[in-house]
Design an enzyme around this catalytic site. Structure first.
Site, PDB file in Angstrom:
ATOM      1  N   ASP A   1      -1.985   9.024  -0.164  1.00 40.84           N
ATOM      2  CA  ASP A   1      -2.131   8.019   0.958  1.00 40.84           C
ATOM      3  C   ASP A   1      -0.891   7.886   1.724  1.00 40.84           C
ATOM      4  OD1 ASP A   1       0.215   7.105  -0.545  1.00 40.84           O
ATOM      5  OD2 ASP A   1      -0.764   5.326  -1.355  1.00 40.84           O
TER       6      ASP A   1
ATOM      7  N   ASP B   1      -1.618   2.077   2.571  1.00 40.66           N
ATOM      8  CA  ASP B   1      -1.013   0.643   2.399  1.00 40.66           C
ATOM      9  C   ASP B   1      -0.149   0.371   3.148  1.00 40.66           C
ATOM     10  OD1 ASP B   1      -2.340   0.538  -0.233  1.00 40.66           O
ATOM     11  OD2 ASP B   1      -0.537   1.232  -1.307  1.00 40.66           O
TER      12      ASP B   1
ATOM     13  N   ASP C   1       2.025   5.317   2.888  1.00 41.18           N
ATOM     14  CA  ASP C   1       2.580   4.053   2.616  1.00 41.18           C
ATOM     15  C   ASP C   1       3.571   3.843   3.865  1.00 41.18           C
ATOM     16  OD1 ASP C   1       1.728   4.230  -0.411  1.00 41.18           O
ATOM     17  OD2 ASP C   1       3.004   5.976  -0.086  1.00 41.18           O
TER      18      ASP C   1
HETATM   19  P1  DGT Z   1       1.379  10.305  -3.203  1.00 46.95           P
HETATM   20  O1  DGT Z   1       0.805   9.215  -2.276  1.00 46.95           O
HETATM   21  O2  DGT Z   1       0.464  10.678  -4.143  1.00 46.95           O
HETATM   22  O3  DGT Z   1       1.480  11.763  -2.246  1.00 46.95           O
HETATM   23  O4  DGT Z   1       2.820  10.037  -3.826  1.00 46.95           O
HETATM   24  P2  DGT Z   1       3.708   8.804  -3.681  1.00 46.95           P
HETATM   25  O5  DGT Z   1       4.858   9.152  -4.261  1.00 46.95           O
HETATM   26  O6  DGT Z   1       3.808   8.391  -2.174  1.00 46.95           O
HETATM   27  O7  DGT Z   1       2.837   7.951  -4.643  1.00 46.95           O
HETATM   28  P3  DGT Z   1       2.589   6.314  -4.259  1.00 46.95           P
HETATM   29  O8  DGT Z   1       1.985   6.444  -2.802  1.00 46.95           O
HETATM   30  O9  DGT Z   1       1.345   6.029  -5.257  1.00 46.95           O
HETATM   31  O10 DGT Z   1       3.634   5.261  -4.380  1.00 46.95           O
HETATM   32  C1  DGT Z   1       4.834   5.641  -3.650  1.00 46.95           C
HETATM   33  C2  DGT Z   1       5.975   4.398  -4.215  1.00 46.95           C
HETATM   34  O11 DGT Z   1       5.469   3.216  -3.896  1.00 46.95           O
HETATM   35  C3  DGT Z   1       5.936   4.456  -5.577  1.00 46.95           C
HETATM   36  O12 DGT Z   1       7.033   5.241  -6.168  1.00 46.95           O
HETATM   37  C4  DGT Z   1       5.954   3.305  -6.241  1.00 46.95           C
HETATM   38  C5  DGT Z   1       5.657   2.250  -5.071  1.00 46.95           C
HETATM   39  N1  DGT Z   1       4.270   1.862  -5.188  1.00 46.95           N
HETATM   40  C6  DGT Z   1       3.157   2.030  -4.642  1.00 46.95           C
HETATM   41  N2  DGT Z   1       2.003   1.317  -4.642  1.00 46.95           N
HETATM   42  C7  DGT Z   1       2.561   0.375  -5.840  1.00 46.95           C
HETATM   43  C8  DGT Z   1       2.046  -0.693  -6.659  1.00 46.95           C
HETATM   44  O13 DGT Z   1       0.818  -0.772  -6.545  1.00 46.95           O
HETATM   45  N3  DGT Z   1       2.764  -1.022  -7.675  1.00 46.95           N
HETATM   46  C9  DGT Z   1       4.213  -0.720  -7.563  1.00 46.95           C
HETATM   47  N4  DGT Z   1       4.828  -1.221  -8.551  1.00 46.95           N
HETATM   48  N5  DGT Z   1       4.702   0.103  -6.947  1.00 46.95           N
HETATM   49  C10 DGT Z   1       3.961   0.785  -5.970  1.00 46.95           C
HETATM   50 MG    MG Z   2       1.951   7.859  -1.058  1.00 47.56          MG
END
Ligand code: DGT
Ligand code: MG
Length: 365
Positions: free
Chosen positions: A204, A289, A206
């Site tokens: 996604d 997001d 962010d």
């Molecule tokens: P990705 O998007 O799969 O390549 O990997 P990331 O590391 O961008 O993971 P992602 O998008 O799920 O979340 C990024 C960071 O934002 C994660 O370390 C925690 C925070 N985060 C995102 N969504 C939520 C949520 O719904 N609740 C909480 N507590 N933290 C969130």
């Molecule tokens: Mg992400």
């Protein structure tokens, strides 16, 4: 003179937030096996077991070289008996039978299929599995009740499970930048999440929005989303209001998920594309997001939204267990001195915690 070399032993700090963990590491087959078991444990609701496998994988990701024997691990922190067995199997045979069994199991495959639907968590997926549902077609044919979010997730299933490329994330970031300049000039848009850690693709996008003058950001999100919508850039969205009041004091870690209290929009964007899976129709659905943070909370929001999830969890655990502080995406609270510790940068938050600064590219735990 003959010297016998003691077997090499790695050293490692106990918390993942005390270590540097680059994106690329030398123990991919091992961490993949452990993370499969972590995922499977999560699917069964065994959070503790899931965390144990995640911790073990995280230690291996921070090793400076390839592990060749189990002995090299020595008494490294955070690697339990079960994880050691898995590591040994993979080192000896290239695969671990338990992991291969999991990957082939109907339950694991179905849970994976269902949890990849936007808006479907472990609990819903598990219920569907128990009801005998196995495929996406089953969901439709048996008239399963779906939320508006899950319907959108199902409609765009293939697109949303195609990795988002960095260029695509940047293009979406620019579109949002354009929208905020119309609605509230001076607002900054920051790409957080995995892309900020240097990942070339993600699941996604962010985006963090803030304005240098405190209070100006109030009500910004709905105007931005309306404008984007009027430009046909949005396929789905639901927003949530800011529900964070600093006076209440932060909640203890491990309690309710405090990261969800910003004004926030969960959306699916319609991104124009030239190539790739959506090329024929000219567009692709992408999960985005949008999170709005007041400037005083921005460094905490940035730290909280950069991840990785495990890095965040470890930061909060370190703050609480080692410093008697409560950290979340809004603030840092010192329980011994009964005060909030303000910060204008991520570096300052690390300083408050007495931790060496870890740059985003080294938070890939
Ligand atoms: P990705 O998007 O799969 O390549 O990997 P990331 O590391 O961008 O993971 P992602 O998008 O799920 O979340 C990024 C960071 O934002 C994660 O370390 C925690 C925070 N985060 C995102 N969504 C939520 C949520 O719904 N609740 C909480 N507590 N933290 C969130
Ligand atoms: Mg992400």
């Amino acid at each position: 003179r003959v010297t016998t070399l003691a077997p090499h032993r790695w050293q490692m700090a106990p918390y993942a937030c005390q270590r540097r963990t680059p994106l690329l590491h030398s123990n991919q087959p091992l961490t993949e096996a452990l993370e499969t078991l972590a995922e499977e444990a999560g699917f069964s609701g065994s959070e503790g077991r899931s965390l144990a496998f995640t911790r073990a994988a995280s230690v291996l990701k921070a090793l400076p070289g390839r592990l060749s024997t189990l002995e090299e691990l020595g008494p490294l922190p955070g690697i339990g008996e079960h994880s050691r067995r898995v590591i040994q199997d993979v080192l000896e045979d290239g695969v671990c039978a338990e992991v291969e069994r999991v990957k082939l199991s109907e339950r694991y495959q179905t849970m994976k299929l269902f949890t990849k639907i936007f808006g479907v968590g472990v609990r819903t997926a598990s219920r569907w599995y128990q009801e005998g549902l196995r495929t996406l077609v089953d969901l439709q044919e048996r008239g399963t009740k779906l939320t508006r979010q899950q319907q959108a997730g199902l409609r765009h299933y293939d697109d949303l499970n195609t990795p988002v490329e960095r260029g695509e994330a940047e293009s979406i970031s620019r579109a949002v930048q354009g929208a905020v300049q119309r609605c509230l000039p001076g607002t900054s848009v920051t790409l957080a999440g995995g892309f900020r850690r240097g990942k070339p693709h993600g699941h996604d996008v962010d985006l963090l929005l803030t304005h240098p003058e405190a209070g100006r950001e109030a009500g910004l999100l709905s105007r931005v989303v309306s404008w984007l919508d009027s430009q046909d850039l949005i396929l789905y969205q639901h927003s949530q209001e800011n529900s964070y009041a600093l006076q209440e004091g932060p909640e203890p870690p491990g309690g309710r998920d405090v990261m969800d209290r910003f004004e926030r929009c969960f959306s699916i964007f319609r991104l124009e594309v030239q190539g790739g899976p959506g090329a024929a129709r000219g567009w692709k659905a992408v999960r985005v997001d949008l999170v709005v943070a007041p400037i005083s909370q921005f460094p905490f929001a940035l730290l909280g939204w950069t991840g990785s999830r495990h890095f965040e969890r470890e930061l909060r655990r370190f703050a609480s267990h080692e410093r008697k502080m409560v950290l979340n995406s809004h603030a840092l609270y010192d329980s011994r001195r009964n005060l909030f510790l303000p910060a204008v940068s991520e570096e300052e938050i690390f300083q408050h915690l007495g931790l060496e600064y870890v740059p985003p590219a080294q938070r890939n735990t």
